[in-house]
Write a protein that holds these residues in place. Sequence first.
Motif, short mmCIF file in Angstrom:
data_model
loop_
_atom_site.label_atom_id
_atom_site.label_comp_id
_atom_site.label_asym_id
_atom_site.label_seq_id
_atom_site.Cartn_x
_atom_site.Cartn_y
_atom_site.Cartn_z
N VAL A 161 0.84 -1.20 0.00
CA VAL A 161 0.00 0.00 0.00
C VAL A 161 0.87 1.25 0.00
N GLU A 162 1.95 1.24 0.73
CA GLU A 162 2.85 2.40 0.76
C GLU A 162 3.46 2.65 -0.62
N LYS A 163 3.80 1.59 -1.33
CA LYS A 163 4.34 1.72 -2.69
C LYS A 163 3.30 2.38 -3.60
N TRP A 164 2.05 1.91 -3.52
CA TRP A 164 0.99 2.50 -4.34
C TRP A 164 0.76 3.96 -3.96
N ARG A 165 0.78 4.24 -2.66
CA ARG A 165 0.55 5.61 -2.18
C ARG A 165 1.61 6.56 -2.74
N LYS A 166 2.86 6.11 -2.80
CA LYS A 166 3.94 6.95 -3.36
C LYS A 166 3.71 7.22 -4.84
N ILE A 167 3.25 6.21 -5.57
CA ILE A 167 2.97 6.39 -7.00
C ILE A 167 1.87 7.44 -7.18
N VAL A 168 0.81 7.32 -6.40
CA VAL A 168 -0.31 8.27 -6.50
C VAL A 168 0.15 9.67 -6.09
N ASP A 169 0.84 9.78 -4.97
CA ASP A 169 1.29 11.09 -4.49
C ASP A 169 2.24 11.75 -5.49
N ASN A 170 3.17 10.99 -6.04
CA ASN A 170 4.10 11.55 -7.03
C ASN A 170 3.35 12.03 -8.27
N SER A 171 2.39 11.26 -8.73
CA SER A 171 1.61 11.66 -9.90
C SER A 171 0.80 12.92 -9.62
N ILE A 172 0.17 12.96 -8.47
CA ILE A 172 -0.62 14.14 -8.09
C ILE A 172 0.29 15.37 -8.01
N ASN A 173 1.46 15.22 -7.42
CA ASN A 173 2.39 16.35 -7.32
C ASN A 173 2.86 16.83 -8.69
#
Length: 184
Positions: A161-173
Motif C-alpha cells: 500500500v505504501e508503494k501505491w501511495r507513493k505512486i499516486v502522491d508523485n503523480s498528483i504532485n
Amino acid sequence: KYKFEEYQAWFKPCVLSWMDLARNISMGTVMRAIEIDTREVIQDNKIKVTSSAIDIAMCFEQCYQFYHGLSWSHVKEGELVIAKIVQMICETGKLYSTQMHKILNGDLERNDKKPVEFELNNGTCVCVNNIQIVLEYMREIPKRLNWEKLLEESKDNEEIVEKWRKIVDNSINEIKNDKSSMLQ
C-alpha cells in the motif's frame, strides 16, 4: 471440488491482459475526449469545467467499478490488478494534465491540423478546473480501492500500500506542478 480462489487464479492472466488493453484505451480516451470537447462550460459543483474533464472522471469511475466487480478475496491475488489500476489512473491523469497545458500554450492540434483551443474568456481557469476534477478523482484512489481494508487484513500489506501511495502522491504532485505552471 474447486475453491473460488482457484478460479480467481485461473482468470488472473486474462484480467491482467485486459488491464493492459484498458490502459491503452484510457490513454486514447484522453486524446479523443480533448478532441471532441465541446468547450462549453459545465457547472459541476459550482466549478466551471468542460466535457473532457467529465469524460476522464468517468473513465476513472469505470476502473473503480471494474475492480469492485472482481471481488478478489486475497490481496496477493489482486495486488497486480490494483497496481495496474493505480498506474492507469495516474498515467491517464498526467496525460490529461499535459494536454491541457498544451492547449493553453497553443501547442495541441486536432487530427484535421486545426489548433485545439478554448474559445472562452476564462480558458485558463477552465483548464485548471478540468485538471482539478481529475486530481480529485485521483485523490480518491486509496478510498475507492479499499486500501484501509487491505491494511486491516494484514500487516504484510503495508509495504504494498505504501508503494501505491507513493505512486499516486508523485503523480498528483506532478500534475499540481503542471497546474501551477499554467497560472504563471
